[in-house]
Design a protein around this motif. Structure first.
Motif, PDB file in Angstrom:
ATOM      1  N   GLN A 176      42.723  40.483  39.565  1.00  0.00           N
ATOM      2  CA  GLN A 176      43.791  39.935  38.706  1.00  0.00           C
ATOM      3  C   GLN A 176      45.143  40.519  39.109  1.00  0.00           C
ATOM      4  O   GLN A 176      46.117  39.800  39.244  1.00  0.00           O
ATOM      5  CB  GLN A 176      43.477  40.213  37.223  1.00  0.00           C
ATOM      6  N   HIS A 177      45.206  41.823  39.259  1.00  0.00           N
ATOM      7  CA  HIS A 177      46.397  42.468  39.845  1.00  0.00           C
ATOM      8  C   HIS A 177      46.045  42.919  41.254  1.00  0.00           C
ATOM      9  O   HIS A 177      45.013  43.541  41.481  1.00  0.00           O
ATOM     10  CB  HIS A 177      46.871  43.640  38.991  1.00  0.00           C
ATOM     11  N   TYR A 178      46.940  42.591  42.186  1.00  0.00           N
ATOM     12  CA  TYR A 178      46.604  42.747  43.605  1.00  0.00           C
ATOM     13  C   TYR A 178      47.732  43.382  44.410  1.00  0.00           C
ATOM     14  O   TYR A 178      47.513  43.910  45.476  1.00  0.00           O
ATOM     15  CB  TYR A 178      46.286  41.363  44.192  1.00  0.00           C
ATOM     16  N   ASP A 179      48.983  43.342  43.908  1.00  0.00           N
ATOM     17  CA  ASP A 179      50.108  43.940  44.649  1.00  0.00           C
ATOM     18  C   ASP A 179      49.863  45.428  44.882  1.00  0.00           C
ATOM     19  O   ASP A 179      49.228  46.087  44.057  1.00  0.00           O
ATOM     20  CB  ASP A 179      51.407  43.838  43.828  1.00  0.00           C
ATOM     21  N   SER A 195      46.491  35.451  40.624  1.00  0.00           N
ATOM     22  CA  SER A 195      47.181  34.938  39.433  1.00  0.00           C
ATOM     23  C   SER A 195      46.825  33.483  39.164  1.00  0.00           C
ATOM     24  O   SER A 195      46.282  32.783  40.014  1.00  0.00           O
ATOM     25  CB  SER A 195      48.691  35.060  39.627  1.00  0.00           C
ATOM     26  N   VAL A 199      42.379  42.660  28.814  1.00  0.00           N
ATOM     27  CA  VAL A 199      43.001  41.679  29.713  1.00  0.00           C
ATOM     28  C   VAL A 199      42.030  40.530  29.987  1.00  0.00           C
ATOM     29  O   VAL A 199      40.879  40.549  29.549  1.00  0.00           O
ATOM     30  CB  VAL A 199      43.495  42.351  31.023  1.00  0.00           C
ATOM     31  N   ASN A 200      42.481  39.523  30.707  1.00  0.00           N
ATOM     32  CA  ASN A 200      41.624  38.369  30.965  1.00  0.00           C
ATOM     33  C   ASN A 200      40.355  38.753  31.709  1.00  0.00           C
ATOM     34  O   ASN A 200      39.296  38.168  31.486  1.00  0.00           O
ATOM     35  CB  ASN A 200      42.403  37.299  31.743  1.00  0.00           C
ATOM     36  N   GLU A 243      46.132  38.885  24.465  1.00  0.00           N
ATOM     37  CA  GLU A 243      45.202  40.026  24.445  1.00  0.00           C
ATOM     38  C   GLU A 243      44.401  40.091  23.148  1.00  0.00           C
ATOM     39  O   GLU A 243      43.287  40.598  23.132  1.00  0.00           O
ATOM     40  CB  GLU A 243      45.960  41.349  24.611  1.00  0.00           C
ATOM     41  N   HIS A 250      57.156  43.387  29.501  1.00  0.00           N
ATOM     42  CA  HIS A 250      56.404  42.370  30.246  1.00  0.00           C
ATOM     43  C   HIS A 250      55.663  41.378  29.366  1.00  0.00           C
ATOM     44  O   HIS A 250      55.098  40.413  29.869  1.00  0.00           O
ATOM     45  CB  HIS A 250      55.409  43.033  31.192  1.00  0.00           C
ATOM     46  N   ARG A 251      55.624  41.583  28.033  1.00  0.00           N
ATOM     47  CA  ARG A 251      54.899  40.651  27.159  1.00  0.00           C
ATOM     48  C   ARG A 251      55.515  39.269  27.249  1.00  0.00           C
ATOM     49  O   ARG A 251      56.745  39.138  27.161  1.00  0.00           O
ATOM     50  CB  ARG A 251      54.980  41.091  25.688  1.00  0.00           C
ATOM     51  N   HIS A 297      58.232  44.902  35.765  1.00  0.00           N
ATOM     52  CA  HIS A 297      57.004  44.158  36.047  1.00  0.00           C
ATOM     53  C   HIS A 297      57.378  42.900  36.847  1.00  0.00           C
ATOM     54  O   HIS A 297      58.415  42.293  36.576  1.00  0.00           O
ATOM     55  CB  HIS A 297      56.373  43.780  34.706  1.00  0.00           C
ATOM     56  N   PRO A 298      56.547  42.494  37.812  1.00  0.00           N
ATOM     57  CA  PRO A 298      56.890  41.317  38.636  1.00  0.00           C
ATOM     58  C   PRO A 298      57.195  40.076  37.794  1.00  0.00           C
ATOM     59  O   PRO A 298      58.105  39.307  38.111  1.00  0.00           O
ATOM     60  CB  PRO A 298      55.643  41.086  39.502  1.00  0.00           C
ATOM     61  N   ARG A 299      56.446  39.904  36.728  1.00  0.00           N
ATOM     62  CA  ARG A 299      56.658  38.756  35.863  1.00  0.00           C
ATOM     63  C   ARG A 299      58.068  38.794  35.234  1.00  0.00           C
ATOM     64  O   ARG A 299      58.763  37.788  35.189  1.00  0.00           O
ATOM     65  CB  ARG A 299      55.598  38.812  34.760  1.00  0.00           C
TER      66      ARG A 299
HETATM   67  C1  UD1 Z   1      48.361  41.404  32.365  1.00  0.00           C
HETATM   68  C2  UD1 Z   1      47.586  41.463  31.058  1.00  0.00           C
HETATM   69  C3  UD1 Z   1      48.365  42.281  30.036  1.00  0.00           C
HETATM   70  C4  UD1 Z   1      48.749  43.622  30.582  1.00  0.00           C
HETATM   71  C5  UD1 Z   1      49.512  43.419  31.871  1.00  0.00           C
HETATM   72  C6  UD1 Z   1      49.939  44.746  32.484  1.00  0.00           C
HETATM   73  C7  UD1 Z   1      46.247  39.485  30.470  1.00  0.00           C
HETATM   74  C8  UD1 Z   1      46.165  38.344  29.535  1.00  0.00           C
HETATM   75  N1  UD1 Z   1      47.406  40.151  30.478  1.00  0.00           N
HETATM   76  O1  UD1 Z   1      49.545  40.651  32.126  1.00  0.00           O
HETATM   77  O2  UD1 Z   1      47.550  42.469  28.886  1.00  0.00           O
HETATM   78  O3  UD1 Z   1      49.538  44.307  29.648  1.00  0.00           O
HETATM   79  O4  UD1 Z   1      48.665  42.713  32.780  1.00  0.00           O
HETATM   80  O5  UD1 Z   1      50.577  44.639  33.687  1.00  0.00           O
HETATM   81  O6  UD1 Z   1      45.295  39.768  31.143  1.00  0.00           O
HETATM   82  N2  UD1 Z   1      51.900  39.302  39.485  1.00  0.00           N
HETATM   83  C9  UD1 Z   1      52.286  39.794  40.699  1.00  0.00           C
HETATM   84  N3  UD1 Z   1      51.502  40.739  41.294  1.00  0.00           N
HETATM   85  C10 UD1 Z   1      50.340  41.184  40.757  1.00  0.00           C
HETATM   86  C11 UD1 Z   1      49.941  40.652  39.515  1.00  0.00           C
HETATM   87  C12 UD1 Z   1      50.720  39.721  38.895  1.00  0.00           C
HETATM   88  O7  UD1 Z   1      53.312  39.423  41.227  1.00  0.00           O
HETATM   89  O8  UD1 Z   1      49.684  42.056  41.349  1.00  0.00           O
HETATM   90  C13 UD1 Z   1      52.754  38.319  38.811  1.00  0.00           C
HETATM   91  C14 UD1 Z   1      52.353  36.889  39.110  1.00  0.00           C
HETATM   92  O9  UD1 Z   1      53.509  36.135  39.183  1.00  0.00           O
HETATM   93  C15 UD1 Z   1      51.548  36.490  37.893  1.00  0.00           C
HETATM   94  C16 UD1 Z   1      52.241  37.276  36.788  1.00  0.00           C
HETATM   95  O10 UD1 Z   1      52.657  38.490  37.400  1.00  0.00           O
HETATM   96  O11 UD1 Z   1      51.536  35.120  37.676  1.00  0.00           O
HETATM   97  C17 UD1 Z   1      51.360  37.541  35.607  1.00  0.00           C
HETATM   98  O12 UD1 Z   1      50.161  38.219  36.003  1.00  0.00           O
HETATM   99  P1  UD1 Z   1      48.878  38.168  35.046  1.00  0.00           P
HETATM  100  O13 UD1 Z   1      47.806  39.007  35.612  1.00  0.00           O
HETATM  101  O14 UD1 Z   1      48.534  36.758  34.712  1.00  0.00           O
HETATM  102  O15 UD1 Z   1      49.389  38.768  33.659  1.00  0.00           O
HETATM  103  P2  UD1 Z   1      50.347  40.006  33.339  1.00  0.00           P
HETATM  104  O16 UD1 Z   1      51.591  39.473  32.759  1.00  0.00           O
HETATM  105  O17 UD1 Z   1      50.435  40.941  34.476  1.00  0.00           O
END
Ligand code: UD1
Length: 378
Positions: free
Chosen positions: A39-42, A66, A98-99, A131, A212-213, A244-246
């Motif tokens: 789910q997180h990969y960076d 993602s 998380v998911n 969450e 980041h929420r 956060h990237p988002r």
């Molecule tokens: C997720 C969790 C959240 C947690 C947060 C911490 C869910 C529902 N949400 O949210 O509870 O607080 O992680 O960081 O599981 N992205 C990158 N690199 C990455 C990962 C994500 O650039 O390594 C970017 C992408 O554009 C992606 C966006 O972040 O679409 C959201 O990532 P996602 O894993 O869907 O949810 P988070 O907002 O990170």
């Protein structure tokens, strides 16, 4: 017993670290296989944490990445199912909310494999928060539920979960914090590298901000309001803002990055665990919408101002240093001013946040497995 342990996103990593260490040590080791969903990969969101926290390389990486909530959850389920079949563990252990947590819990429950949930029972009672849905459903699917705060038992009772499944063990994230505090990267070093050394030299100190929420960063009106008040307050104490990237992507798309362009705000890429820990422990205050930071600041005794309308971690308010302020500008301003003037809310460290939660969890799992084997033998 053989466990399949699942991680997916950044806040999972500090929770799994002490568990893997406990499971893979001692006279009676469990067999613990680590699955990363991807789910997180960076590098900044994943690798830095594995390295700094000494988490073993995942045995299996599902490489999901993602996507929308449904896509991401479905893809994790699709890829986790054959892994679960091949590994045939005695239980699947999931952490947090998380998911990746709900996806793997659901696959396991459907295959009749017991689910163990670490950090169970927390409730914000806000179903608008993705969450919260993950928490409620994961707990319903779980055979063993481990609590960070004793009050969470009432939430679970209300949802009809049998008392004997619930164990109050303390907080594995605080195991990680206490275990790494002495190795935290000094704030001087992080600030110097980022060009913010002046913050420490002129005696104004600094605050740390994380956001980041989706409810805060996806809504242009809210994000503009929050970044506006942060800019204003940065003249009172400078702000360090690892993004956060988002959040960075949204602020850029909405044309809000210029609000952050002032010498009193230092925007950074996401920090490693040891860098953030070093910054937080020296900060005058932390402004955040994260769940983990509310708990870490309570453990550190640093005032936390939470930019949300509610918290699923009420002990950080009733006993710790946390104040919930929402996104109202006047309220944020007032609490920040008061914190700067008085040194902020003081608290105490909650019961069992003592660095030994992972050991307690291990023992309970071993006992549970023994009981199951004994029952099977009859
Ligand atoms: C997720 C969790 C959240 C947690 C947060 C911490 C869910 C529902 N949400 O949210 O509870 O607080 O992680 O960081 O599981 N992205 C990158 N690199 C990455 C990962 C994500 O650039 O390594 C970017 C992408 O554009 C992606 C966006 O972040 O679409 C959201 O990532 P996602 O894993 O869907 O949810 P988070 O907002 O990170």
């Amino acid at each position: 017993p053989k466990l399949l342990c699942v991680v997916g996103a950044r806040p999972n990593f500090m929770k799994i670290a002490p568990l893997m260490a406990a499971f893979r040590s001692g006279p009676q080791p469990l067999t613990a296989t680590l699955v990363h969903t991807g789910q997180h990969y960076d590098a900044a969101m994943k690798t830095a944490f594995f390295d700094q926290l000494g988490i073993p390389e995942p045995d299996i990486d599902l490489g999901v990445g993602s996507g929308s909530h449904s896509q991401q959850t479905a893809e994790i389920m699709r890829r986790f199912e054959p892994v679960l079949e091949a590994e045939a563990p005695d239980a699947v252990l999931v952490v947090g909310d998380v998911n990746s947590t709900i996806a793997c819990a659901l696959v396991a429950a459907k295959q009749g494999v017991p689910v163990i949930h670490v950090e169970a029972g927390l409730r914000s009672y806000d179903r608008g928060m993705p969450e919260e849905i993950n928490r409620v459903l994961t707990d319903q699917l779980s055979e063993l539920l481990f609590l960070t705060e004793a009050g969470a038992r009432d939430n679970l009772r209300r949802e009809g979960i049998a008392d004997e499944r619930i164990h109050f063990v303390g907080n594995v994230m605080i195991d990680t914090l206490l275990g790494h505090l002495s190795r935290a990267v000094p704030a001087e070093q992080t600030l110097e590298r980022a060009g913010g050394m002046g913050f420490l030299q002129d005696g104004r100190g600094f605050g740390v901000l994380t956001l980041h929420r989706p409810s805060n960063v996806d809504e242009p009106v809210v994000l503009r309001r929050l970044l506006g008040v942060i800019r204003e307050l940065s003249t009172r104490t400078p702000i360090v803002f690892p993004m956060h990237p988002r959040t960075r992507a949204r602020a850029r798309d909405m044309g809000l990055m210029e609000l952050l362009e002032t010498p009193d705000i230092l925007t950074l890429e996401p920090l490693g665990y040891l860098e953030l820990l070093g910054l937080m422990s020296r900060a005058r205050l932390v402004l955040t919408d994260s769940g983990g930071l509310q708990e870490e600041t309570t453990a550190l005794g640093v005032p936390c101002i939470t930019l949300r309308e509610n918290t699923e971690r009420p002990i950080t308010v009733s006993q710790g240093t946390n104040t919930i302020v929402g996104t109202d500008v006047a309220r944020i301003r007032a609490v920040v001013e008061e914190t700067l003037a008085t040194g902020g809310k003081r608290g105490r460290v909650p019961e069992l946040w003592d660095g030994k939660a992972a050991q307690r969890i291990k023992q309970i799992i071993l006992d549970w497995h023994d009981r199951r084997e004994a029952a099977r033998a009859v």
